[in-house]
Design a protein around this motif. Structure first.
Motif, PDB file in Angstrom:
ATOM      1  N   ALA A 284       0.899  -1.047  -0.406  1.00 42.50           N
ATOM      2  CA  ALA A 284      -0.049  -0.182   0.210  1.00 42.50           C
ATOM      3  C   ALA A 284       0.836   0.801  -0.166  1.00 42.50           C
ATOM      4  O   ALA A 284       0.637   2.521  -0.403  1.00 42.50           O
ATOM      5  CB  ALA A 284      -0.893   0.343   0.931  1.00 42.50           C
ATOM      6  N   TYR A 285       2.580   1.684   0.366  1.00 46.30           N
ATOM      7  CA  TYR A 285       2.939   2.549   0.564  1.00 46.30           C
ATOM      8  C   TYR A 285       3.295   2.860  -0.440  1.00 46.30           C
ATOM      9  O   TYR A 285       3.842   3.361  -0.609  1.00 46.30           O
ATOM     10  CB  TYR A 285       3.927   1.910   1.713  1.00 46.30           C
ATOM     11  CG  TYR A 285       4.579   3.775   2.252  1.00 46.30           C
ATOM     12  CD1 TYR A 285       4.513   4.489   3.162  1.00 46.30           C
ATOM     13  CD2 TYR A 285       6.185   3.739   1.976  1.00 46.30           C
ATOM     14  CE1 TYR A 285       5.273   5.890   3.399  1.00 46.30           C
ATOM     15  CE2 TYR A 285       6.727   4.710   1.820  1.00 46.30           C
ATOM     16  CZ  TYR A 285       6.259   5.367   3.070  1.00 46.30           C
ATOM     17  OH  TYR A 285       6.910   6.496   3.316  1.00 46.30           O
ATOM     18  N   LEU A 286       4.080   1.204  -1.124  1.00 53.09           N
ATOM     19  CA  LEU A 286       4.752   1.550  -2.093  1.00 53.09           C
ATOM     20  C   LEU A 286       3.631   2.210  -3.887  1.00 53.09           C
ATOM     21  O   LEU A 286       4.062   2.769  -4.747  1.00 53.09           O
ATOM     22  CB  LEU A 286       5.584  -0.112  -2.695  1.00 53.09           C
ATOM     23  CG  LEU A 286       5.372   0.691  -4.033  1.00 53.09           C
ATOM     24  CD1 LEU A 286       6.837   1.458  -4.217  1.00 53.09           C
ATOM     25  CD2 LEU A 286       6.284  -1.477  -4.161  1.00 53.09           C
ATOM     26  N   TYR A 287       2.113   1.203  -3.174  1.00 57.33           N
ATOM     27  CA  TYR A 287       1.773   2.227  -4.304  1.00 57.33           C
ATOM     28  C   TYR A 287       1.491   4.267  -4.139  1.00 57.33           C
ATOM     29  O   TYR A 287       1.056   4.262  -5.237  1.00 57.33           O
ATOM     30  CB  TYR A 287       0.191   1.597  -3.580  1.00 57.33           C
ATOM     31  CG  TYR A 287      -0.009   0.132  -4.956  1.00 57.33           C
ATOM     32  CD1 TYR A 287       0.446  -0.712  -5.460  1.00 57.33           C
ATOM     33  CD2 TYR A 287      -1.732  -0.880  -4.261  1.00 57.33           C
ATOM     34  CE1 TYR A 287       0.541  -1.830  -5.781  1.00 57.33           C
ATOM     35  CE2 TYR A 287      -1.837  -1.950  -5.535  1.00 57.33           C
ATOM     36  CZ  TYR A 287      -0.636  -2.429  -5.719  1.00 57.33           C
ATOM     37  OH  TYR A 287      -0.347  -3.910  -6.019  1.00 57.33           O
ATOM     38  N   THR A 292       1.971   9.277  -6.521  1.00 59.58           N
ATOM     39  CA  THR A 292       2.759  10.555  -6.039  1.00 59.58           C
ATOM     40  C   THR A 292       3.832  11.326  -7.305  1.00 59.58           C
ATOM     41  O   THR A 292       3.599  11.869  -7.726  1.00 59.58           O
ATOM     42  CB  THR A 292       3.429  10.964  -5.053  1.00 59.58           C
ATOM     43  OG1 THR A 292       2.492   9.907  -3.551  1.00 59.58           O
ATOM     44  CG2 THR A 292       3.536  12.668  -4.650  1.00 59.58           C
ATOM     45  N   ALA A 293       4.457  10.100  -7.301  1.00 61.05           N
ATOM     46  CA  ALA A 293       5.962  10.413  -8.454  1.00 61.05           C
ATOM     47  C   ALA A 293       5.141  10.297  -9.841  1.00 61.05           C
ATOM     48  O   ALA A 293       6.006  10.615 -11.009  1.00 61.05           O
ATOM     49  CB  ALA A 293       6.404   9.551  -8.972  1.00 61.05           C
ATOM     50  N   THR A 294       3.689  10.757 -10.443  1.00 63.32           N
ATOM     51  CA  THR A 294       2.910  10.619 -11.110  1.00 63.32           C
ATOM     52  C   THR A 294       2.417  11.972 -12.419  1.00 63.32           C
ATOM     53  O   THR A 294       2.523  11.753 -12.354  1.00 63.32           O
ATOM     54  CB  THR A 294       1.782   9.234 -12.052  1.00 63.32           C
ATOM     55  OG1 THR A 294       0.352   9.647 -10.303  1.00 63.32           O
ATOM     56  CG2 THR A 294       2.203   7.896 -12.168  1.00 63.32           C
ATOM     57  N   ARG A 295       2.712  12.942 -10.607  1.00 61.60           N
ATOM     58  CA  ARG A 295       2.984  13.959 -11.188  1.00 61.60           C
ATOM     59  C   ARG A 295       4.175  15.050 -11.977  1.00 61.60           C
ATOM     60  O   ARG A 295       4.618  14.711 -10.741  1.00 61.60           O
ATOM     61  CB  ARG A 295       2.489  15.015  -9.672  1.00 61.60           C
ATOM     62  CG  ARG A 295       0.672  14.652  -9.905  1.00 61.60           C
ATOM     63  CD  ARG A 295       0.049  14.954 -10.535  1.00 61.60           C
ATOM     64  NE  ARG A 295      -1.439  14.068  -9.724  1.00 61.60           N
ATOM     65  CZ  ARG A 295      -2.235  12.879 -10.747  1.00 61.60           C
ATOM     66  NH1 ARG A 295      -1.395  12.580 -11.421  1.00 61.60           N
ATOM     67  NH2 ARG A 295      -3.417  12.648  -9.854  1.00 61.60           N
ATOM     68  N   PHE A 296       3.773  16.216 -12.958  1.00 63.01           N
ATOM     69  CA  PHE A 296       5.062  15.876 -13.139  1.00 63.01           C
ATOM     70  C   PHE A 296       6.026  16.857 -12.085  1.00 63.01           C
ATOM     71  O   PHE A 296       6.805  16.654 -13.003  1.00 63.01           O
ATOM     72  CB  PHE A 296       4.468  16.794 -14.769  1.00 63.01           C
ATOM     73  CG  PHE A 296       5.594  17.216 -15.190  1.00 63.01           C
ATOM     74  CD1 PHE A 296       6.233  16.526 -16.404  1.00 63.01           C
ATOM     75  CD2 PHE A 296       5.871  18.722 -15.379  1.00 63.01           C
ATOM     76  CE1 PHE A 296       6.972  16.974 -17.141  1.00 63.01           C
ATOM     77  CE2 PHE A 296       7.132  19.480 -16.100  1.00 63.01           C
ATOM     78  CZ  PHE A 296       8.253  18.131 -17.101  1.00 63.01           C
ATOM     79  N   GLU A 297       5.124  17.516 -10.983  1.00 62.66           N
ATOM     80  CA  GLU A 297       6.159  18.654 -10.690  1.00 62.66           C
ATOM     81  C   GLU A 297       6.724  17.581  -9.682  1.00 62.66           C
ATOM     82  O   GLU A 297       7.107  17.992  -9.286  1.00 62.66           O
ATOM     83  CB  GLU A 297       5.245  19.695 -10.119  1.00 62.66           C
ATOM     84  CG  GLU A 297       4.222  19.214  -9.245  1.00 62.66           C
ATOM     85  CD  GLU A 297       2.829  18.322  -9.588  1.00 62.66           C
ATOM     86  OE1 GLU A 297       1.693  17.616  -9.479  1.00 62.66           O
ATOM     87  OE2 GLU A 297       2.836  18.890 -10.897  1.00 62.66           O
ATOM     88  N   VAL A 298       7.048  16.755  -9.709  1.00 63.92           N
ATOM     89  CA  VAL A 298       7.449  15.785  -8.209  1.00 63.92           C
ATOM     90  C   VAL A 298       8.459  15.195  -9.036  1.00 63.92           C
ATOM     91  O   VAL A 298       8.682  14.809 -10.262  1.00 63.92           O
ATOM     92  CB  VAL A 298       6.386  14.715  -8.108  1.00 63.92           C
ATOM     93  CG1 VAL A 298       7.012  13.309  -6.840  1.00 63.92           C
ATOM     94  CG2 VAL A 298       4.881  14.877  -7.074  1.00 63.92           C
ATOM     95  N   ARG A 299      10.273  14.932  -8.388  1.00 64.10           N
ATOM     96  CA  ARG A 299      10.812  14.828  -8.752  1.00 64.10           C
ATOM     97  C   ARG A 299      11.521  13.771  -8.050  1.00 64.10           C
ATOM     98  O   ARG A 299      13.024  13.090  -8.552  1.00 64.10           O
ATOM     99  CB  ARG A 299      11.823  16.094  -9.360  1.00 64.10           C
ATOM    100  CG  ARG A 299      11.825  17.260  -9.378  1.00 64.10           C
ATOM    101  CD  ARG A 299      11.882  16.535 -11.019  1.00 64.10           C
ATOM    102  NE  ARG A 299      11.586  17.518 -12.087  1.00 64.10           N
ATOM    103  CZ  ARG A 299      10.037  17.937 -13.223  1.00 64.10           C
ATOM    104  NH1 ARG A 299       8.954  17.159 -12.436  1.00 64.10           N
ATOM    105  NH2 ARG A 299      10.023  18.444 -13.886  1.00 64.10           N
ATOM    106  N   GLN A 300      10.417  12.955  -7.513  1.00 61.40           N
ATOM    107  CA  GLN A 300      11.737  12.090  -5.950  1.00 61.40           C
ATOM    108  C   GLN A 300      10.536  11.094  -6.306  1.00 61.40           C
ATOM    109  O   GLN A 300       9.292  11.149  -5.486  1.00 61.40           O
ATOM    110  CB  GLN A 300      11.682  12.522  -4.748  1.00 61.40           C
ATOM    111  CG  GLN A 300      12.608  11.803  -4.091  1.00 61.40           C
ATOM    112  CD  GLN A 300      13.128  12.664  -2.885  1.00 61.40           C
ATOM    113  OE1 GLN A 300      13.036  13.477  -2.436  1.00 61.40           O
ATOM    114  NE2 GLN A 300      14.174  12.536  -2.109  1.00 61.40           N
ATOM    115  N   LEU A 301      10.889   9.501  -5.862  1.00 63.26           N
ATOM    116  CA  LEU A 301      10.035   8.495  -5.390  1.00 63.26           C
ATOM    117  C   LEU A 301      10.698   8.012  -3.951  1.00 63.26           C
ATOM    118  O   LEU A 301      12.371   7.596  -4.134  1.00 63.26           O
ATOM    119  CB  LEU A 301      10.820   7.544  -6.867  1.00 63.26           C
ATOM    120  CG  LEU A 301       9.764   6.230  -6.769  1.00 63.26           C
ATOM    121  CD1 LEU A 301       8.111   6.142  -6.273  1.00 63.26           C
ATOM    122  CD2 LEU A 301      10.044   5.473  -8.100  1.00 63.26           C
ATOM    123  N   GLY A 302       9.984   7.468  -3.829  1.00 60.11           N
ATOM    124  CA  GLY A 302      10.357   6.536  -2.599  1.00 60.11           C
ATOM    125  C   GLY A 302       9.410   5.488  -2.350  1.00 60.11           C
ATOM    126  O   GLY A 302       9.344   4.658  -3.641  1.00 60.11           O
TER     127      GLY A 302
END
Length: 643
Positions: A284-287, A292-302
């Motif tokens: 669930a946390y990885l989903y 969140t990372a699919t938004r263009f302004e996001v530059r980081q993946l946790g």
């Protein structure tokens, strides 16, 4: 009786603003009620932006927007419009886990960690994560369906993948805790469960500026405790180690240096740590991190990137994986692969996925692993996964091919309820056996194992509701017709325009990755050189053109098929006879520089020793050669060759 309007008011009575409780009841009903028939529901007309207008009927975008309703905010939508971005910054703590290892002097701590079911995380984490590969898959993640939209259908990380890759429990109690914590609550929790002082707890939370503690702080304060320490110190160190472990793996956040203190509440009773569904919470946390990372302004993946990377290795072994030949099936499948960085660029990986065929996918990678870990029944659970305040839908019916069944058209994905309805979610999860897919819902098994079959009407439906191709055709690597027409004019006279055209030309080739042949790069460099020099090979700009010999003829760069290296037509092999290098004269429009003095002597290096120069014809009128100058030329050339 006057007719009633949609809001419940009569047309004659004046309208009043709804109260807060009425608005909450509307939101509650809208979130928990089942989704009505799409043919009967009336979709609201929201504001349309430029992205939605461009995607109306576009080949790469979804035609039917009933599934991917927020696609206009997706990073793939921006890429389709030409707004590319760099690979995501990844949060990976694989190397930090080795800074706090449990050896023989800490056996009592290891025993508790082993009983918790989290011991495999200490050894299966990858030290390296590939940014281009993970970024390219993140561009294909769709939040509404919680699946990757590939060119041939949907795929996702299932509970079976979590159990096979990590060997952590996927059944048990759902992870819930109060959110958010106040600063006083955080300090009190650190004092009670870790045995720190109020001053130490306050200083740490102030430095983090959040209800978190640094991973380095946990290692500095508790990594030195051994079996010779007191029972209380060992208990505190065990909680600190478990908090450090989940902060580096399952719940790695974007801070990249800290972990939320709220997870410490899960380790209050160390005997109950093994009763939680850690695998479901991790998924669930990885989903949520992928969403969140699919938004263009996001530059980081946790999130736990080892899980995502190992899943890619398992299902696409011929494209990305590097297997470890010493692996045995009794160990987690994450240890089957050597973590490495993909040398290709993000655009190259993106285009490889666009060209991916269904036969290149390993649909059932755990066949040899079933003897040690059979397929769990909970993998067929269809409902919601929860991790604290994170609630994400889980749809195995959308990826039946990963279970060996023929893929059918799945029902519409449901909207998960609010996280504050934790009691209902926990009750739903505890009765998960009542919410698994029935044999009728699963359908028929594939005729051949791992064939990835689907019903005939599936692809037509999928093509309407999905975004199958991420990289737009006009921006693909190589010299396509559309790409060439978008370049500046080749006959431009200004140096800025020529430089822009040359750089655009080189960018198209470099973005194609290392799969292209040397001739492809040579052709691009040759044409870029002609652009910068102000010449045009396709036009008769030289007054005295000197064509190359037939034995060394090469196709024009304008005709080189750069799009697919496999279809490249190599030039004919050169003959053994060397040919002179023909340098075209400069254009007539370029004036030679004014001479400020006598021209410098032309220094020509001698030919190799194996090729004897032709003897010049004697000329009685020519002056005698200067032996000193000839020797100087030879010495300079020889010294240059030595360097």
């Amino acid at each position: 009786m006057p007719p009633r309007t949609r809001g419940g008011y009569t047309s004659d009575a004046p309208r009043r603003r709804p109260t807060g409780s009425e608005r909450r009841r509307r939101v509650h009903l809208r979130e928990v009620d089942p989704v009505p028939d799409p043919d009967l529901v009336e979709h609201p007309q929201h504001d349309r932006d430029e992205t939605e207008e461009v995607f109306e009927g576009a080949r790469g975008g979804p035609i039917d927007r009933s599934i991917l309703r927020s696609f206009h905010k997706h990073v793939a939508a921006k890429i389709w419009l030409g707004e590319d971005q760099a690979p995501l910054k990844l949060v990976n703590h694989g190397a930090k886990l080795q800074l706090w290892e449990l050896d023989m002097e800490r056996s009592r701590i290891y025993e508790t960690v082993h009983r918790s079911g989290l011991a495999p995380l200490t050894s299966c984490s990858h030290r390296v994560a590939s940014r281009p590969m993970l970024s390219a898959f993140c561009e294909r993640w769709q939040p509404e369906s919680t699946t990757f939209h590939m060119p041939f259908g949907e795929m996702t990380i299932t509970l079976d993948d979590v159990a096979s890759i990590l060997h952590i429990p996927i059944t048990g109690s759902m992870i819930s805790f109060p959110q958010p914590l106040r600063v006083d609550d955080v300090n009190a929790l650190l004092v009670e469960l870790l045995g720190t002082t109020d001053v130490e707890a306050s200083l740490e939370t102030e430095q983090c500026r959040s209800p978190s503690v640094r991973l380095l702080w946990l290692r500095d304060h508790f990594s030195t405790i051994t079996d010779a320490s007191s029972d209380d110190d060992i208990m505190f160190a065990t909680r600190a180690f478990l908090l450090h472990l989940v902060g580096c793996t399952l719940f790695a956040d974007k801070s990249a240096t800290s972990v939320a203190v709220v997870y410490l509440e899960l380790f209050r009773d160390l005997s109950m740590v093994g009763s939680y569904a850690w695998g479901a919470a991790c998924l669930a946390y990885l989903y949520r991190q992928l969403t969140t990372a699919t938004r263009f302004e996001v530059r980081q993946l946790g999130g736990y990137l080892t899980l995502l990377q190992a899943w890619i290795y398992e299902h696409f072994p011929e494209m990305f994986s590097s297997p470890d030949m010493s692996y045995t099936e009794s160990r987690p499948r994450a240890l089957r692969w050597r973590s490495h960085v993909i040398p290709d660029s993000l655009q190259s990986v993106r285009e490889r996925l666009d060209r991916l065929q269904i036969s290149e996918v390993c649909w059932e990678p755990y066949v040899d692993h079933r003897a040690e870990h059979p397929l769990p029944d909970i993998a067929w659970y269809s409902g919601c996964l929860k991790c604290g305040q994170v609630v994400e839908p889980y749809h195995p019916e959308r990826v039946l091919r990963q279970f060996g069944y023929i893929q059918t058209i799945p029902p519409r994905p449901f909207t998960p309820p609010r996280p504050d309805r934790s009691i209902l979610l926990e009750q739903y999860w505890e009765r998960w056996t009542d919410h698994v897919l029935t044999d009728q819902s699963r359908g028929r098994r594939c005729h051949y194992s791992g064939s990835g079959e689907s019903v005939p009407e599936y692809m037509a439906w999928y093509d309407r509701i999905s975004h199958r191709i991420v990289q737009p055709p006009q921006l693909r690597s190589g010299f396509t017709t559309d790409a060439r027409s978008s370049l500046p004019s080749h006959a431009a006279s200004t140096s800025d325009t020529r430089a822009a055209r040359a750089l655009t030309l080189l960018r198209l080739v470099i973005s194609g990755g290392r799969e292209q042949s040397v001739d492809v790069f040579w052709g691009a460099l040759n044409e870029a050189h002609g652009i910068l020099a102000g010449s045009d090979e396709t036009s008769a700009s030289h007054s005295t053109p000197s064509p190359a010999p037939a034995s060394h003829s090469t196709p024009s760069p304008a005709t080189l098929p750069f799009f697919s290296p496999a279809t490249f037509v190599y030039p004919p092999a050169a003959s053994d006879d060397p040919s002179p290098l023909i340098v075209p004269p400069p254009p007539a429009s370029v004036a030679p520089p004014a001479a400020s003095g006598p021209p410098p002597p032309l220094i020509v290096p001698p030919p190799p020793a194996s090729v004897a120069p032709p003897a010049p014809a004697p000329d009685s009128s020519a002056p005698a050669p200067d032996s000193t100058a000839s020797t100087t030329v030879y010495v300079r050339a020889k010294r240059k060759k030595k360097t």
